[in-house]
Design an enzyme around this catalytic site. Structure first.
Site, PDB file in Angstrom:
ATOM      1  CD  GLN A 253     -12.785  -2.159  -1.076  1.00 40.53           C
ATOM      2  OE1 GLN A 253     -12.046  -2.055  -0.125  1.00 40.53           O
ATOM      3  NE2 GLN A 253     -13.985  -2.704  -0.980  1.00 40.53           N
TER       4      GLN A 253
ATOM      5  CB  CYS B 202     -14.200   0.560  -0.082  1.00 37.16           C
ATOM      6  SG  CYS B 202     -13.605   2.258   0.004  1.00 37.16           S
TER       7      CYS B 202
ATOM      8  NE  ARG C  34     -10.564  -5.412   0.360  1.00 38.14           N
ATOM      9  CZ  ARG C  34      -9.676  -4.484   0.673  1.00 38.14           C
ATOM     10  NH1 ARG C  34      -9.967  -3.557   1.553  1.00 38.14           N
ATOM     11  NH2 ARG C  34      -8.490  -4.479   0.101  1.00 38.14           N
TER      12      ARG C  34
ATOM     13  CG  HIS D  49      -8.384   0.100  -3.064  1.00 39.56           C
ATOM     14  ND1 HIS D  49      -7.520  -0.929  -2.751  1.00 39.56           N
ATOM     15  CD2 HIS D  49      -9.090   0.359  -1.922  1.00 39.56           C
ATOM     16  CE1 HIS D  49      -7.701  -1.283  -1.486  1.00 39.56           C
ATOM     17  NE2 HIS D  49      -8.642  -0.522  -0.965  1.00 39.56           N
TER      18      HIS D  49
ATOM     19  NE  ARG E  17      -3.910   0.574   1.786  1.00 47.72           N
ATOM     20  CZ  ARG E  17      -5.134   0.630   2.282  1.00 47.72           C
ATOM     21  NH1 ARG E  17      -5.397   1.393   3.329  1.00 47.72           N
ATOM     22  NH2 ARG E  17      -6.106  -0.071   1.755  1.00 47.72           N
TER      23      ARG E  17
ATOM     24  CG  ASP F  81     -13.819   5.854  -1.068  1.00 50.22           C
ATOM     25  OD1 ASP F  81     -13.792   5.757   0.177  1.00 50.22           O
ATOM     26  OD2 ASP F  81     -12.797   5.809  -1.775  1.00 50.22           O
TER      27      ASP F  81
HETATM   28  N1  NVA Z   1     -10.255   6.414  -1.490  1.00 51.80           N
HETATM   29  C1  NVA Z   1      -9.850   6.003  -0.176  1.00 51.80           C
HETATM   30  C2  NVA Z   1      -9.984   4.519  -0.032  1.00 51.80           C
HETATM   31  C3  NVA Z   1      -9.665   4.009   1.320  1.00 51.80           C
HETATM   32  C4  NVA Z   1      -9.776   2.520   1.419  1.00 51.80           C
HETATM   33  C5  NVA Z   1      -8.425   6.448   0.092  1.00 51.80           C
HETATM   34  O1  NVA Z   1      -7.577   6.354  -0.811  1.00 51.80           O
HETATM   35  O2  NVA Z   1      -8.156   6.906   1.182  1.00 51.80           O
HETATM   36  N1   CP Z   2     -11.276  -0.466   2.245  1.00 49.73           N
HETATM   37  C1   CP Z   2      -9.989  -0.468   2.625  1.00 49.73           C
HETATM   38  O1   CP Z   2      -9.053  -0.648   1.852  1.00 49.73           O
HETATM   39  O2   CP Z   2      -9.832  -0.303   3.982  1.00 49.73           O
HETATM   40  P1   CP Z   2      -8.458  -0.079   4.726  1.00 49.73           P
HETATM   41  O3   CP Z   2      -7.943   1.285   4.314  1.00 49.73           O
HETATM   42  O4   CP Z   2      -8.817  -0.116   6.187  1.00 49.73           O
HETATM   43  O5   CP Z   2      -7.496  -1.159   4.353  1.00 49.73           O
END
Ligand code: NVA
Ligand code: CP
Length: 309
Positions: free
Chosen positions: A138, A267, A293, A135, A108, A227
């Protein structure tokens, strides 16, 4: 071995195979305990190294369970604890060591370029566990959830996204082309998907509908996604952005424009983009979505390890 970096680069047939495998595996675990290993132990003895440059609850836990249920194990690294993060070791050397100790690498990151760089130097598969531009784990899991709930292929459904044009939406857009489903997007004018995303859709003969009106986007939808307005990688003026999204909060009123049995998905984590009434309402399936997931990432791991049947 296969990398899993963006849905755009993965053949539609492979994505469908992952979903089919996840369904079979999920069905077989009906009465299993959380840490019980699948009977065939396909990844027995394999190590998944996970690295997080940004916060995570779901991705971390679901990959932990996924590899465990396949018979393997995982360790989680944080970049700031590594020589790489402090600038004292090159990415190439780090990748070499990761490939020496591990069998797979989940990252990540706040840099798309970094995943690309890792994929060049690693001799093990890399999985994108969220980057600024996508992502993919997801969204592939979300396709599985939609088909599980609606009991039909997603290509027969109207999918709606109301919210920011962020990483999750980019992956959903890529999925709309790969799985041929109708996607309507509701967002303010200044927050529409980037030109290169739209150009990719056109080049690949897809079609998305963009409305600067949440009600129009929600019209006749089978599923409404959202989201957070402010993502982890957002460096823009947050106050202005939140103001711009004022009329895009998903309320029961907005949901009433969708089909009567429309499902709400998110998500997580959530912010003010959805009312608690909708988020906790009977048509919201966000907890199942989070749980799935684990199942889909198991099949993504098998795909990456070249073990998908
Ligand atoms: N769009 C959000 C998704 C988190 C799982 C982010 O990038 O923070
Ligand atoms: N939806 C998702 O990716 O959650 P986290 O940021 O908690 O991993």
């Amino acid at each position: 071995m296969n990398h899993f970096i963006t849905l755009k680069d993965i053949p539609a047939m492979d994505l469908r195979k992952i979903i089919t495998d996840a369904k079979k595996r999920k069905d077989k675990r009906n009465k299993f305990n959380t840490l019980e290993i699948d009977r065939d132990k396909p990844l027995k003895g394999k190590l998944l190294i996970q690295m997080f440059e940004k916060s995570s609850l779901r991705t971390r836990l679901s990959f932990y369970l996924a590899i465990k249920q396949l018979g393997g194990g995982t360790i989680t690294l944080r970049t700031n604890e590594l020589h790489l993060g402090k600038g004292g070791e090159s990415l190439a050397d780090t990748a070499k060591i990761l490939s020496t100790y591990g069998d797979g690498f989940m990252l990540r990151t706040d840099s798309d370029k970094k995943i690309e760089e890792f994929s060049k130097y690693l001799t093990i598969p890399v999985i994108n566990g969220l980057s600024p531009s996508s992502h993919p784990t997801q969204v592939l899991s979300d396709i599985f959830t939609v088909e599980e709930i609606k009991k039909k292929p997603i290509s027969k459904l109207n999918i709606c996204w109301i919210g920011d044009s962020n990483n999750v939406l980019n992956s959903l857009i890529a999925a709309s082309v790969k799985f041929s489903f109708k996607l309507s997007i509701g967002c303010p004018k200044n927050y529409e998907p980037k030109k290169f995303v739209i150009d990719w859709v056109k080049k690949n003969k897809g079609k998305i509908n963009i409305y600067n009106d949440a009600k129009k986007a929600a019209m006749n939808a089978d599923v409404v996604f959202s989201d957070k307005v402010i993502s982890l990688n957002d460096k823009i003026n947050k106050i202005n952005k939140i103001k711009a999204f004022k009329n895009f909060q998903i309320s029961s009123k907005i949901m009433s424009f969708a089909k009567k049995d429309a499902t709400f998905l998110h998500c997580l984590p959530r912010g003010a983009e959805v009312s608690s009434e909708v988020f906790l309402g009977k048509n919201s399936k966000v907890w199942l979505q989070a749980l799935n997931r684990v199942h889909v990432q198991k099949s993504i791991l098998l795909y990456c390890f070249g073990r998908l049947r």
